[in-house]
Design an enzyme around this catalytic site. Structure first.
Site, PDB file in Angstrom:
ATOM      1  N   LYS A   1       1.006  -1.234   0.066  1.00  0.00           N
ATOM      2  CA  LYS A   1      -0.006  -0.109  -0.047  1.00  0.00           C
ATOM      3  C   LYS A   1       1.084   1.295   0.064  1.00  0.00           C
ATOM      4  O   LYS A   1       1.924   1.053   0.486  1.00  0.00           O
ATOM      5  CB  LYS A   1      -0.894  -0.126   1.251  1.00  0.00           C
ATOM      6  CG  LYS A   1      -1.993  -0.993   1.289  1.00  0.00           C
ATOM      7  CD  LYS A   1      -2.845  -0.582   2.545  1.00  0.00           C
ATOM      8  CE  LYS A   1      -3.923  -1.663   2.574  1.00  0.00           C
ATOM      9  NZ  LYS A   1      -4.986  -1.438   1.604  1.00  0.00           N
TER      10      LYS A   1
ATOM     11  N   ARG B   1     -10.432 -11.210   1.508  1.00  0.00           N
ATOM     12  CA  ARG B   1     -11.169 -12.464   1.214  1.00  0.00           C
ATOM     13  C   ARG B   1     -10.435 -13.818   1.192  1.00  0.00           C
ATOM     14  O   ARG B   1     -11.298 -14.671   1.072  1.00  0.00           O
ATOM     15  CB  ARG B   1     -11.652 -12.038  -0.224  1.00  0.00           C
ATOM     16  CG  ARG B   1     -10.473 -11.778  -1.070  1.00  0.00           C
ATOM     17  CD  ARG B   1     -10.721 -11.022  -2.585  1.00  0.00           C
ATOM     18  NE  ARG B   1     -10.972  -9.427  -2.228  1.00  0.00           N
ATOM     19  CZ  ARG B   1     -11.246  -8.733  -3.175  1.00  0.00           C
ATOM     20  NH1 ARG B   1     -11.665  -8.922  -4.563  1.00  0.00           N
ATOM     21  NH2 ARG B   1     -11.404  -7.373  -2.812  1.00  0.00           N
TER      22      ARG B   1
HETATM   23  N1  BES Z   1      -8.170  -3.455   4.246  1.00  0.00           N
HETATM   24  C1  BES Z   1      -8.381  -3.052   2.840  1.00  0.00           C
HETATM   25  C2  BES Z   1      -9.639  -2.492   2.686  1.00  0.00           C
HETATM   26  C3  BES Z   1      -9.623  -0.851   3.296  1.00  0.00           C
HETATM   27  C4  BES Z   1      -9.194   0.155   2.583  1.00  0.00           C
HETATM   28  C5  BES Z   1     -10.663  -0.812   4.275  1.00  0.00           C
HETATM   29  C6  BES Z   1      -9.299   1.404   2.837  1.00  0.00           C
HETATM   30  C7  BES Z   1     -10.508   0.586   4.747  1.00  0.00           C
HETATM   31  C8  BES Z   1      -9.829   1.509   4.050  1.00  0.00           C
HETATM   32  C9  BES Z   1      -8.275  -4.202   1.887  1.00  0.00           C
HETATM   33  O1  BES Z   1      -7.486  -5.358   2.304  1.00  0.00           O
HETATM   34  C10 BES Z   1      -7.738  -3.911   0.723  1.00  0.00           C
HETATM   35  O2  BES Z   1      -6.742  -3.466   0.704  1.00  0.00           O
HETATM   36  N2  BES Z   1      -8.541  -3.992  -0.504  1.00  0.00           N
HETATM   37  C11 BES Z   1      -8.266  -3.642  -1.621  1.00  0.00           C
HETATM   38  C12 BES Z   1      -8.840  -4.567  -2.762  1.00  0.00           C
HETATM   39  C13 BES Z   1      -8.116  -4.378  -4.175  1.00  0.00           C
HETATM   40  C14 BES Z   1      -6.731  -4.650  -4.211  1.00  0.00           C
HETATM   41  C15 BES Z   1      -8.920  -5.352  -5.017  1.00  0.00           C
HETATM   42  C16 BES Z   1      -8.660  -2.035  -2.035  1.00  0.00           C
HETATM   43  O3  BES Z   1      -9.947  -1.970  -1.537  1.00  0.00           O
HETATM   44  O4  BES Z   1      -8.298  -1.316  -2.652  1.00  0.00           O
HETATM   45 ZN    ZN Z   2      -5.500  -5.191   1.795  1.00  0.00          ZN
END
Ligand code: BES
Ligand code: ZN
Ligand code: ZN
Length: 504
Positions: free
Chosen positions: A274, A348
């Site tokens: 990230k 997931r």
């Molecule tokens: N934990 C994150 C989701 C999230 C992001 C929650 C921002 C709260 C605030 C999750 O694991 C994630 O990173 N999801 C990705 C999925 C994508 C790579 C398909 C996302 O939401 O960008």
């Molecule tokens: Zn994530």
């Protein structure tokens, strides 16, 4: 367990005495104190009547005014808005507003004097006070001579109501203890909140209750059982993953509610790292598991007699030499394979094992999962509502209504065949953990999870187990309009689940 403080004491009195600061909930348009309000010293009463008559306090919803300076003591007026609209939600918010507005001058004791409030409204006001009376200061150094300041409140009510109101408020306090537990777990910094630390907290917690069991499936056991999703996400961390299973009233036979939580104690994204900004917030990525644990505490401490089982899928998502890579194909507990196209779509993966275990090792009436799953859900609904998906329209409506009943919004979202197709068209595996594009990311995530909800029965009679998915990415923290919380983890949906499960 290093849990923070006790839920504030709210007691009931059928007398008229006022201890500490008088808290006076008022309806919009009241120009004098109604006759039925008794026990207020004359000088304070005159002062209140003057501000009401002069229109200086209009009792708009959540407005407050503090009065002091007479020998009659201090008072905080709080607005409920128009009487016709003053429902349990208005009372809950007013209770929370009182606590949010409390300063040193109000002291540690409050006495609430209602007029025209029924039992549900009084309970809701107390619930709002207890919910809002929370802070997370475990990591702040305390001066030795600094006194613990525990706020307490008394509610004056008619003698005939005292026993029932006292019981209702005790039950509310038990449920609030579950909300506070969820917040404590969420707010805990990720150096102290890692998968096995969560598991150990659960074990310690369970010791208080004869009718609760906690089982830990550690990393080695998870590998042996073939929990390929949980293992893949957690293996790159020195804090290894685990699954924690909570059982309430496990001796009972028959179908029971089943909860499943995403418990990523820190989500760096893994190799699909990230960006750095606000990455600290990813300590809340175990909010789904915190919701589940908090719900079990609420149910256990309020004496719920039914059987409930909950599974939390705990892992830390780290980039490392032994972390999973984009491109890996993993085999989950279900036997289905997943092409991991982005290691940041890790929730997931752990849930695929949790959902499968929930549906195959138990006999659930239904399964509800909680997950801070997608940024896309926050794009869709902001911080105002949780995304809610289900394979059963009636069940989805029941959860939506349970949320509305307690003031925790969960908004219906679509589970469409097209999204399922998108997530199952990997060239080399049964499923893929990333949609084809970025559109509808919260829906594709839900459609992915659906692939891991087992059927009940076999052959022609097979039917997928009733299941709902709640994406709390926008509501578990950062919800500035949530009046029940000052900052940090909200503890949302503990109360929704208690409502759904107990019907009360
Ligand atoms: N934990 C994150 C989701 C999230 C992001 C929650 C921002 C709260 C605030 C999750 O694991 C994630 O990173 N999801 C990705 C999925 C994508 C790579 C398909 C996302 O939401 O960008
Ligand atoms: Zn994530
Ligand atoms: Zn995540």
């Amino acid at each position: 367990m290093a849990l923070i403080g006790e839920t504030m004491q709210v007691t009931i009195s059928s007398g008229n005495n006022i201890n500490g600061t008088l808290v006076l909930p008022l309806f919009e348009g009241e120009e004098t104190l109604p006759e039925i309000v008794e026990g207020i010293p004359q000088t304070l009463k005159s002062q209140i009547n003057r501000v009401l008559a002069d229109g200086d306090f209009k009792a708009k919803a959540n407005a407050t005014m503090t009065l002091m300076g007479t020998e009659g003591g201090k008072a905080m007026l709080v607005g409920l808005g128009k009487e016709a609209k003053a429902d349990v939600h208005a009372y809950r918010e007013a209770g929370a507003t009182v606590i949010a507005s409390c300063k040193k001058v109000h002291g540690n004791e409050l006495t609430v004097v209602f007029h025209g409030a029924d039992m549900d409204c009084m309970t809701s006001f107390a619930e709002g006070m207890m919910l809002r009376d929370y802070s997370y200061d475990l990591y702040k150094k305390k001066d030795k001579d600094e006194e613990e300041t525990n706020l307490s409140a008394r509610i004056n009510c008619d003698e005939g109501d005292a026993t029932a109101l006292s019981a209702a408020i005790d039950r509310a306090a038990s449920i609030v203890s579950g909300v506070h537990l969820s917040r404590d777990l969420g707010n805990c910094p990720p150096n102290d909140m890692y998968p096995m630390a969560f598991a150990e907290k659960a074990e310690l917690w369970a010791k208080q209750y004869d009718n609760v069991k906690v089982e830990i499936i550690d990393y080695e056991a998870a590998k042996r059982h073939g929990m390929g999703g949980l293992v893949a996400v957690g293996m790159g961390s020195s804090r290894k993953p685990c699954m924690v299973i909570f059982t309430l009233n496990g001796d009972l036979k028959g179908q029971h509610p089943m909860l499943v939580g995403k418990g990523i104690t820190f989500d760096t994204g893994g190799i699909s790292l990230k960006p750095g900004a606000n990455m600290d917030e990813m300590k809340y990525d175990m909010g789904g598991s915190a919701t589940v644990f908090g719900t079990m505490e609420a149910l256990a401490s309020s004496g719920y007699p039914g059987k409930v089982v909950a599974i939390t899928c705990m892992a830390e998502n780290m980039p490392a030499a032994n972390a999973q890579r984009p491109g890996d194909v993993i085999t989950t507990l279900s036997g289905k394979t997943i092409e991991v196209l982005n290691t940041d779509a890790e929730g997931r993966l752990v849930l695929s094992d949790g959902l499968w275990k929930a549906g195959t090792d138990y006999d659930p009436e239904y399964i509800v999962d909680f997950a801070t799953l997608t940024g896309a859900c926050v794009v869709a609904l902001g911080h105002e509502a949780t995304g809610l998906w289900s394979n059963d329209d009636d069940f989805r409506t029941r959860i939506h209504e349970a949320g509305n009943d307690v003031g925790e919004l969960a908004w219906p979202m679509p589970l469409l065949p097209a999204f399922e197709k998108e997530m199952t068209d990997s060239k080399i595996a049964d499923t893929r953990n990333l949609g084809a594009g970025r559109w509808g990311g919260a829906n594709t995530a839900a459609a992915f999870l659906k692939q891991f909800v087992p059927n009940r029965g076999e052959g022609e009679d097979a039917e997928q187990i009733t299941w709902a998915h709640m994406d709390i990415a926008g509501t578990y923290w950062g919800a500035k309009t949530n009046k029940m919380v000052g900052y940090g983890a909200t503890g949302i949906h503990v109360r929704t689940m208690v409502r759904l499960i107990t019907g009360e």
